[in-house]
Design an enzyme around this catalytic site. Structure first.
Site, PDB file in Angstrom:
ATOM      1  CE1 TYR A  33      -0.890   3.579   8.228  1.00 10.07           C
ATOM      2  CE2 TYR A  33       0.821   4.276   9.754  1.00 10.07           C
ATOM      3  CZ  TYR A  33       0.443   3.832   8.506  1.00 10.07           C
ATOM      4  OH  TYR A  33       1.393   3.643   7.538  1.00 10.07           O
ATOM      5  NE  ARG A  52      -0.715  11.731   6.822  1.00  7.05           N
ATOM      6  CZ  ARG A  52       0.579  11.378   6.782  1.00  7.05           C
ATOM      7  NH1 ARG A  52       1.283  11.551   5.672  1.00  7.05           N
ATOM      8  NH2 ARG A  52       1.165  10.870   7.839  1.00  7.05           N
ATOM      9  NE  ARG A 100     -14.954 -11.344   8.434  1.00  2.00           N
ATOM     10  CZ  ARG A 100     -15.335 -11.675   7.196  1.00  2.00           C
ATOM     11  NH1 ARG A 100     -16.509 -12.237   6.997  1.00  2.00           N
ATOM     12  NH2 ARG A 100     -14.527 -11.456   6.170  1.00  2.00           N
ATOM     13  CE  LYS A 149       0.684   7.505   8.201  1.00  2.00           C
ATOM     14  NZ  LYS A 149       1.623   6.736   7.383  1.00  2.00           N
ATOM     15  CD  GLU A 182       3.664   6.178  -1.172  1.00  2.00           C
ATOM     16  OE1 GLU A 182       3.928   7.070  -0.349  1.00  2.00           O
ATOM     17  OE2 GLU A 182       2.519   5.697  -1.314  1.00  2.00           O
ATOM     18  CG  LEU A 207       0.586   9.080   2.946  1.00  2.00           C
ATOM     19  CD1 LEU A 207      -0.911   8.855   3.180  1.00  2.00           C
ATOM     20  CD2 LEU A 207       1.390   8.510   4.102  1.00  2.00           C
TER      21      LEU A 207
HETATM   22  N1  PDD Z   1       4.873   5.835   7.121  1.00  2.00           N
HETATM   23  N2  PDD Z   1       4.452   6.809   2.206  1.00  2.00           N
HETATM   24  C1  PDD Z   1       4.020   5.765   2.925  1.00  2.00           C
HETATM   25  C2  PDD Z   1       3.439   4.593   2.215  1.00  2.00           C
HETATM   26  C3  PDD Z   1       4.093   5.804   4.330  1.00  2.00           C
HETATM   27  O1  PDD Z   1       3.642   4.757   5.056  1.00  2.00           O
HETATM   28  C4  PDD Z   1       4.668   6.937   4.965  1.00  2.00           C
HETATM   29  C5  PDD Z   1       4.773   7.037   6.464  1.00  2.00           C
HETATM   30  C6  PDD Z   1       5.133   7.997   4.165  1.00  2.00           C
HETATM   31  C7  PDD Z   1       5.720   9.248   4.761  1.00  2.00           C
HETATM   32  O2  PDD Z   1       4.731  10.009   5.435  1.00  2.00           O
HETATM   33  P1  PDD Z   1       5.109  10.926   6.681  1.00  2.00           P
HETATM   34  O3  PDD Z   1       6.169  11.868   6.213  1.00  2.00           O
HETATM   35  O4  PDD Z   1       3.844  11.617   7.018  1.00  2.00           O
HETATM   36  O5  PDD Z   1       5.620  10.022   7.781  1.00  2.00           O
HETATM   37  C8  PDD Z   1       4.991   7.893   2.789  1.00  2.00           C
HETATM   38  C9  PDD Z   1       4.867   5.795   8.572  1.00  2.00           C
HETATM   39  C10 PDD Z   1       6.052   6.485   9.181  1.00  2.00           C
HETATM   40  C11 PDD Z   1       4.709   4.341   9.010  1.00  2.00           C
HETATM   41  O6  PDD Z   1       3.902   3.678   8.394  1.00  2.00           O
HETATM   42  O7  PDD Z   1       5.353   3.922   9.982  1.00  2.00           O
END
Ligand code: PDD
Length: 287
Positions: A33, A52, A100, A149, A182, A207
């Site tokens: 996503y 990405r 499945r 992601k 993170e 990420l």
């Molecule tokens: N999340 N680390 C994780 C685990 C994340 O899920 C996200 C983003 C980030 C920051 O990435 P970015 O700057 O590209 O948004 C770091 C999104 C916003 C979410 O899951 O809603």
């Protein structure tokens, strides 16, 4: 106005926007996503988000659901159809629908794609940035490929729920060496005792946030010194400032870690100036 979602080729009211029970995203978290911010009617850093997405899809060997330029049109269309001026657009691609079976389905299986958009009141976010947020720390318990992601977010869900129940807004994962990896949905930063901006290198264990990448550009423009190195929870508690970055929060000051105030317990000036300069530097694509 009823909300509209894009689901596998159709723009549908939310009540009718459903996916198949044998979608591999639903059954195996077999999908990826992106969340792209929308600010003042523009998509922010769309090129980087789609780059990405391309990487995540490649790593999981899922094909693009459509040509990249068509996908850009869908993103902008969903933003427009939902009247979103400030908020976010969500895009999910899964390996598709198949009976499945853990192994990949036949190569003829079409990837499935869903796009939604929602409004977020910029005033609410601005107020949160003015007061800052609290974080708690939790042991890192995710798989090694968090650089992809993927929609497999159960540890993140549990960590963020734990934060909420502790009166905090984010949870920082901490590796076995005591270093912060993170947040549950954000990247973590500090301004260390020497005044340097510090954030963990993105090649392993986190990420590579798009906001993180753009904030590195903003920091360079502002002439700030950046060190990409891991930092410990103890160092973060002693830091001049701490903050988190993501498409949904941009730069959000952190004012407490596990109940311990960061500096004087108020948002720091470096975080606020990065937040302020962010939109001058980020890429903007009109919806
Ligand atoms: N999340 N680390 C994780 C685990 C994340 O899920 C996200 C983003 C980030 C920051 O990435 P970015 O700057 O590209 O948004 C770091 C999104 C916003 C979410 O899951 O809603």
């Amino acid at each position: 106005m009823s909300k509209i979602a894009y689901v596998n080729g159709r723009y549908l009211p939310h009540a009718e926007a459903t996916v198949h029970v044998e979608d591999r995203g639903y059954q195996f978290s077999d999908g990826v996503y992106e969340v792209c911010e929308v600010a003042r009617g523009s998509l922010i850093d769309m090129t980087r988000h789609l780059n990405r997405l391309d990487r995540s899809l490649r790593e999981l060997r899922i094909a693009w659901p459509m040509h990249r330029s068509a996908l850009e049109i869908v993103l902008r269309e969903v933003v427009r159809m939902n009247g979103v001026r400030d908020g976010l657009v969500y895009l999910q691609v899964t390996r598709g629908v198949a009976r499945r079976d853990h192994v990949f389905p036949a190569s003829t299986t079409r990837p499935a794609m869903v796009v939604t958009a929602k409004r977020i009141d910029p005033e609410t976010v601005a107020r949160r940035a003015a007061s800052g947020v609290k974080v708690i720390t939790v042991p890192e318990n995710r798989w090694e490929r968090v650089d992809i992601k993927s929609v497999g977010l159960l540890p993140n869900v549990l960590a963020k729920q734990q934060a909420k129940e502790a009166g905090a807004q984010e949870a920082w994962f901490v590796d076995p060496e005591g270093k912060v990896t993170e947040g549950g949905s954000t990247n973590a930063w500090i301004v260390d005792e020497a005044g340097k901006l510090v954030t963990r290198p993105a090649d392993f264990g986190i990420l590579r946030g798009i906001t993180r990448t753009t904030v590195l550009d903003v920091a360079a423009k502002l002439g700030l010194t950046v060190e990409e190195r891991p930092f410990s929870v103890e160092e973060a508690k002693r830091a001049r400032e701490a903050f988190i970055t993501s498409a949904t929060s941009i730069v959000m000051p952190v004012v407490a870690i596990d109940g311990h105030p960061v500096a004087n317990g108020h948002p720091g000036s470096v975080a606020l100036s990065l937040r302020e300069a962010f939109f001058d530097i980020a890429e903007k694509t009109k919806a």
